[in-house]
Design an enzyme around this catalytic site. Sequence first.
Site, mmCIF file in Angstrom:
data_model
loop_
_atom_site.group_PDB
_atom_site.id
_atom_site.type_symbol
_atom_site.label_atom_id
_atom_site.label_comp_id
_atom_site.label_asym_id
_atom_site.label_seq_id
_atom_site.Cartn_x
_atom_site.Cartn_y
_atom_site.Cartn_z
ATOM 1 N N ARG A 243 51.963 37.494 -36.582
ATOM 2 C CA ARG A 243 51.206 38.034 -37.723
ATOM 3 C C ARG A 243 52.142 38.134 -38.918
ATOM 4 O O ARG A 243 52.575 39.232 -39.292
ATOM 5 C CB ARG A 243 50.672 39.441 -37.412
ATOM 6 N N GLU B 283 62.441 35.306 -29.708
ATOM 7 C CA GLU B 283 62.987 35.646 -31.026
ATOM 8 C C GLU B 283 64.068 34.651 -31.453
ATOM 9 O O GLU B 283 64.098 34.216 -32.600
ATOM 10 C CB GLU B 283 63.607 37.049 -30.983
ATOM 11 N N ASP C 39 56.614 49.953 -19.137
ATOM 12 C CA ASP C 39 57.507 49.262 -20.062
ATOM 13 C C ASP C 39 57.129 49.631 -21.498
ATOM 14 O O ASP C 39 55.977 49.508 -21.899
ATOM 15 C CB ASP C 39 57.391 47.748 -19.854
ATOM 16 N N TYR D 113 46.653 38.276 -23.720
ATOM 17 C CA TYR D 113 47.015 39.665 -24.033
ATOM 18 C C TYR D 113 46.002 40.430 -24.868
ATOM 19 O O TYR D 113 46.026 41.656 -24.888
ATOM 20 C CB TYR D 113 48.408 39.738 -24.667
ATOM 21 N N GLN E 262 51.011 34.842 -21.536
ATOM 22 C CA GLN E 262 50.882 36.096 -22.297
ATOM 23 C C GLN E 262 50.044 35.910 -23.571
ATOM 24 O O GLN E 262 49.166 36.719 -23.881
ATOM 25 C CB GLN E 262 52.291 36.598 -22.647
ATOM 26 N N HIS F 24 62.864 44.293 -32.505
ATOM 27 C CA HIS F 24 62.127 43.377 -31.626
ATOM 28 C C HIS F 24 60.651 43.335 -32.033
ATOM 29 O O HIS F 24 60.065 42.257 -32.169
ATOM 30 C CB HIS F 24 62.270 43.831 -30.169
ATOM 31 N N LYS G 249 53.470 38.920 -17.293
ATOM 32 C CA LYS G 249 54.607 39.815 -17.055
ATOM 33 C C LYS G 249 54.749 40.187 -15.582
ATOM 34 O O LYS G 249 55.861 40.455 -15.118
ATOM 35 C CB LYS G 249 54.398 41.124 -17.829
ATOM 36 N N TYR H 147 58.327 49.586 -25.843
ATOM 37 C CA TYR H 147 58.478 48.560 -26.886
ATOM 38 C C TYR H 147 59.271 49.230 -28.000
ATOM 39 O O TYR H 147 58.863 49.258 -29.142
ATOM 40 C CB TYR H 147 57.053 48.201 -27.344
ATOM 41 N N GLU I 13 66.484 44.429 -21.378
ATOM 42 C CA GLU I 13 66.016 45.815 -21.548
ATOM 43 C C GLU I 13 66.913 46.790 -20.790
ATOM 44 O O GLU I 13 67.713 46.398 -19.947
ATOM 45 C CB GLU I 13 64.584 45.954 -21.005
ATOM 46 N N THR J 112 62.387 45.255 -25.012
ATOM 47 C CA THR J 112 63.490 44.375 -25.398
ATOM 48 C C THR J 112 64.407 45.049 -26.411
ATOM 49 O O THR J 112 63.943 45.585 -27.410
ATOM 50 C CB THR J 112 62.926 43.084 -26.013
ATOM 51 N N THR K 271 60.066 41.289 -12.232
ATOM 52 C CA THR K 271 60.956 42.055 -13.109
ATOM 53 C C THR K 271 62.239 42.283 -12.320
ATOM 54 O O THR K 271 62.174 42.759 -11.184
ATOM 55 C CB THR K 271 60.329 43.420 -13.483
ATOM 56 N N ASP L 140 62.766 41.853 -18.044
ATOM 57 C CA ASP L 140 61.306 41.761 -17.977
ATOM 58 C C ASP L 140 60.920 40.299 -18.243
ATOM 59 O O ASP L 140 60.580 39.922 -19.362
ATOM 60 C CB ASP L 140 60.716 42.712 -19.026
ATOM 61 N N GLU M 117 63.551 39.125 -21.069
ATOM 62 C CA GLU M 117 63.660 40.203 -22.056
ATOM 63 C C GLU M 117 64.777 41.131 -21.598
ATOM 64 O O GLU M 117 64.763 41.626 -20.474
ATOM 65 C CB GLU M 117 62.327 40.969 -22.208
ATOM 66 N N ARG N 138 55.480 33.317 -21.892
ATOM 67 C CA ARG N 138 54.903 33.484 -23.231
ATOM 68 C C ARG N 138 53.571 32.773 -23.400
ATOM 69 O O ARG N 138 52.718 33.229 -24.179
ATOM 70 C CB ARG N 138 55.894 32.980 -24.289
HETATM 71 CA CA CA Z 1 59.183 44.043 -22.096
#
Ligand code: CA
Length: 451
Positions: free
Chosen positions: A155, A386, A139, A256, A252, A146, A265, A141, A213, A372, A269, A245, A211, A249
């Site tokens: 951040r 989001e 997968d 992560y 994750q 996104h 994750k 990104y 995708e 995503t 899927t 996906d 997500e 959260r």
């Molecule tokens: Ca993904």
Amino acid sequence: MNRPINHTHDPKLRSWIESANDKETDFPIQNLPFGVFSHQNRMGTPHIGVAIGRQILDLFACCQLGLFQELPEPLTLACRSSNLNELMALGTWASSTLRDRLSQLLRLKNSQSPPEANILVPIAEAKLLLPAKIGDYTDFYASIFHATNVGQLFRPDNPLLPNYKYIPVGYHGRASSIVPSGTRIKRPQGQQKNSQESVPTFGDSRFLDYEMEVGFFVSSGNELGRSIAIDQAEEHIFGLCLVNDWSARDIQAWEYQPLGPFLGKSFATTISPWVVTLEALAPFRCPAFVRPEADPKPLKYLSSLLDAQLGGINLTVEVLLSSAQMREQEMLPVSLSKASFQQMYWTIAQMLTHHTSNGCNLRSGDLLASGTVSGAESGSQGSLLEITKRGSQPIKLPTDEMRSFLEDGDRVILRGYCEQKGFARVGFGECRGEIYEDRLSTQTTERVESK
Ligand code: CA
């Protein structure tokens, strides 16, 4: 590298299967996506099929009737298989030769009556399965929107990491838990810890998300140690599907760092059952995303004039939600977002080339997903993370129910389609899944021992 537009894309083509001539269908004769299906009363093993209107053309049955007699033997053998791996492994010429034959077979011609035998199964009666044996799943990104949206939540001062504009970032996903559209999704359990807690707890994920995708299947692979050059990359791509996906959260966020996504994750899927070939998408190719002047140019191995000119795909993806309550009240699913695949920072060719750039071997049937798909505009964010700003701004459903993340009974539906003036609309069908909670397993919820 891009597939040429030919007679199979002619918008004037009509099929003797009436439902394929409907302007709204996802599966006109110009599409001809491949999938694998089974039918309770007709056969023991799964067959390869092609979606056409509301029907599936059974390729095994076509072989039995001698309708593919003039095709090369490896191709007819691949059509008798119970997954698409063999057909994918044969490479571009095979799917293109087959598409040509299928287009001839399904077209309405005055001089010829359609085959009368039993080569069709209504989609509504079939069980749609995974199209291929997926050995490996990666997968990416690839949407900078996104990546920036998510980065801002975690951040705020430094949303986009310095490698983003140089590397198509990705991680190795879990192939064993890829399921076809329609499979129910059990709410995962896992470790989680919010900022107010000093120790983690173990239990049901409360921040379950989707997500939106786009996935692509590898056709012929590459030998271990041999990379695939950017201008050859699309020769190794069979076609595209939709991918959800599912992402927990809370699990994750706690797990992560430092190695990336894992159990948040790998629980499931979902993919759409029909693989739309790159050849079917030829009329919808467009320039790749144009980087702002200030952005670095891709390094040489990821750089190609042809890919810049035609590496994009004018594909719209949409996500819809229906809650259990909405279905009880017979409400239609509500659209949560819509985005264009054209807006991805990295092309499918760049993702595939980067994947093999260290000599990693891809194999026929491997699935690569884009990450995503989110756009710059409001209404184009491909995840609830989001849309609700990590749950802080819940959305209201038509029933007045509020959603920060997914609740049990929620059904998530992805749709995708390509539209271009002068060509027939080509759709991807649906990628759907519904969340349920396994009441037995929730009894195991417990606090992790703290020392
Ligand atoms: Ca993904």
